[in-house]
Design a protein around this motif. Structure first.
Motif, short mmCIF file in Angstrom:
data_model
loop_
_atom_site.label_atom_id
_atom_site.label_comp_id
_atom_site.label_asym_id
_atom_site.label_seq_id
_atom_site.Cartn_x
_atom_site.Cartn_y
_atom_site.Cartn_z
N ILE A 40 32.96 32.47 41.42
CA ILE A 40 33.95 32.09 40.41
C ILE A 40 34.22 33.27 39.47
N GLN A 41 33.15 33.99 39.12
CA GLN A 41 33.33 35.15 38.25
C GLN A 41 34.15 36.23 38.96
N TYR A 42 33.93 36.38 40.25
CA TYR A 42 34.73 37.35 41.01
C TYR A 42 36.21 36.97 40.97
N LEU A 43 36.48 35.67 41.15
CA LEU A 43 37.86 35.21 41.12
C LEU A 43 38.47 35.42 39.73
N ASP A 134 39.79 45.25 28.34
CA ASP A 134 39.61 44.06 29.17
C ASP A 134 40.16 42.87 28.38
N LEU A 135 41.29 42.31 28.87
CA LEU A 135 41.96 41.21 28.16
C LEU A 135 41.87 39.95 29.01
N ARG A 136 41.34 38.86 28.41
CA ARG A 136 41.12 37.63 29.16
C ARG A 136 41.63 36.42 28.40
N MET A 137 42.13 35.43 29.19
CA MET A 137 42.47 34.12 28.66
C MET A 137 41.63 33.10 29.40
N GLU A 138 40.89 32.30 28.64
CA GLU A 138 39.97 31.32 29.22
C GLU A 138 39.05 31.95 30.25
N GLY A 139 38.67 33.20 29.98
CA GLY A 139 37.74 33.92 30.86
C GLY A 139 38.38 34.61 32.04
N ILE A 140 39.66 34.36 32.30
CA ILE A 140 40.34 34.98 33.44
C ILE A 140 40.96 36.30 33.00
N LYS A 141 40.68 37.34 33.73
CA LYS A 141 41.19 38.66 33.39
C LYS A 141 42.69 38.72 33.65
N ILE A 142 43.46 38.99 32.59
CA ILE A 142 44.91 39.03 32.75
C ILE A 142 45.47 40.45 32.57
N ALA A 143 44.65 41.38 32.08
CA ALA A 143 45.16 42.74 31.91
C ALA A 143 44.02 43.72 31.71
#
Length: 411
Positions: A40-43, A134-143
């Motif tokens: 999940i972290q990889y995703l 490292d920019l994340r929303m709800e833990g998901i890397k977006i940029a």
């Protein structure tokens, strides 16, 4: 292609590992739960890039985002997918930016203030400032650094609504946008009406009180009456009138309770600045009523002292009253006829009047023609009449002791 078997387990004895290898079973030394967490972290770390590179289907990508209360606008192309933005399915989302800024960046102090919550304005950081991002929303890397040219950080306002305002003298103005942002020791109040802005920044730190006031007119004005509402409100504010603000039918603010007296004193500096615009647009309104016209597309840069003089002349004609203007003097050639000699004989108390005609002109996209008028020089004085008689000077010079003339337009 031959299938590959895997065994996920923890702490398998060496003798069993031998048999697994012999049977071509790939061993993964991990608990199943740990592996799932790792996947999940990889995703989270890679799904955006993988989707852009078409390594993940749109259905799987969208479903994964939904699991974390996110959605995104996408554009599907032949070779790549483009992700335009991210947003929450149900309102606000947790957004975290981790970055390192080069200490030599010219605006490093603003970045430090922002990290400590001491910022009330939008902060734009150039890509060159970052060492990593490292920019994340709800833990998901977006940029990351490869995705941006700049990073914009905006403070979240504590109040952002339209309000109706009533002053103690009964005057009201409606549909004013009010945004309040607070950062540490500073509070910023931004008021907008018809694209006019009034900004108030209050800093209270270590018993010191600092007030900064800024005032910006709309650059293009299409309604004189609505613009007058803004100037009237600013005039009442500048003269210390207390206010009540209502939003959705409820009282949300009253200056009687919350305005520090020092803020009201600070508003006094607005008075002179605002008064010019207030009087100017009052004249425009009077002209609209007299000539049954409407001014529109008024360029604020043309609201000037020069055009205010023209407005005063139009109002003078409307009211049939003489108008007083500044007069520096006039020089002109005069034939030395007997009539002119008699006219200027009384140098001490000459009575001088000129007849003139004002041609058609355009002001704020409306045409006017004021026509014939008389010009009286107030307390005139002739500076060089004797020199003209002697042939020393070719032009006679006339000035006003009061530096004024009176203009009276004819019906």
């Amino acid at each position: 292609m031959a299938s590959k078997n895997n065994l996920i387990s923890k702490n398998v004895p060496p003798q069993k590992l031998y048999h697994l290898t012999d049977k071509k079973i790939h061993y993964i030394d991990s608990k199943g739960e740990d592996l799932i967490i790792e996947l999940i972290q990889y995703l989270k770390d890679n799904i955006k890039k993988d989707y852009e590179n078409k390594m993940v289907s749109t259905e799987i990508y969208a479903e994964f985002l939904r699991n974390f209360n996110l959605k995104s606008d996408i554009e599907i192309n032949e070779s790549t997918n483009t992700i335009k933005n991210f947003s929450g399915l149900n309102g606000d989302t947790e957004t975290i930016a981790e970055f390192v800024i080069d200490s030599t960046y010219p605006e490093i102090n603003k970045v430090i203030d922002a990290s400590e919550g001491e910022f009330i304005d939008e902060l734009i950081i150039d890509k060159s400032a970052f060492k990593n991002l490292d920019l994340r929303m709800e833990g998901i890397k977006i940029a990351d650094l490869s995705d941006i040219a700049t990073l914009t950080i905006s403070p979240i306002p504590i109040f952002d609504k339209d309000v109706d305002v009533s002053f103690e003298n009964g005057y009201e103005i409606n549909d004013i946008s009010v945004k309040v942002t607070r950062g540490g020791s500073r509070t910023k109040v931004l008021i907008e009406f018809q694209k006019n802005e009034f900004e108030l920044i209050i800093t209270i730190k270590e018993n010191n009180f600092i007030l900064h006031v800024d005032y910006r007119n709309s650059t293009l004005i299409n309604n004189v009456s609505r613009q007058l509402q803004f100037y009237n409100a600013m005039n009442l504010l500048a003269t210390g009138n207390t206010i009540n603000a209502f939003s959705e039918g409820k009282l949300v603010f009253t200056s009687m309770e919350k305005f520090d007296r020092r803020i009201l004193d600070g508003f006094k500096g607005l008075y002179d600045y605002n008064l010019f615009y207030l009087k100017y647009f009052e004249k425009l309104k009077e002209i609209e009523k007299e000539y049954n016209i409407r001014f529109s597309n008024i360029d604020i840069n043309e609201v000037s002292d020069k055009n205010d003089i023209i407005l005063n002349r139009i109002i003078s004609k409307i009211r049939k009253e003489p108008i007083e203007e500044f007069f520096k003097g006039i020089s002109f050639n005069i034939p030395l006829t007997e009539r002119n000699k008699k006219l200027f004989a009384d140098i001490e108390n000459p009575a001088i009047k000129f007849a003139a005609n004002m041609e058609k002109f355009t002001l704020h996209n409306q045409e006017f023609q004021l026509g014939e008028h008389d010009i009286h020089i107030v307390e005139p004085r002739i500076l060089n009449y004797e020199n003209v008689l002697k042939g020393i000077d070719e032009e006679i010079r006339i000035e006003s002791k009061k530096e004024k003339i009176l203009i009276k337009f004819k019906d």
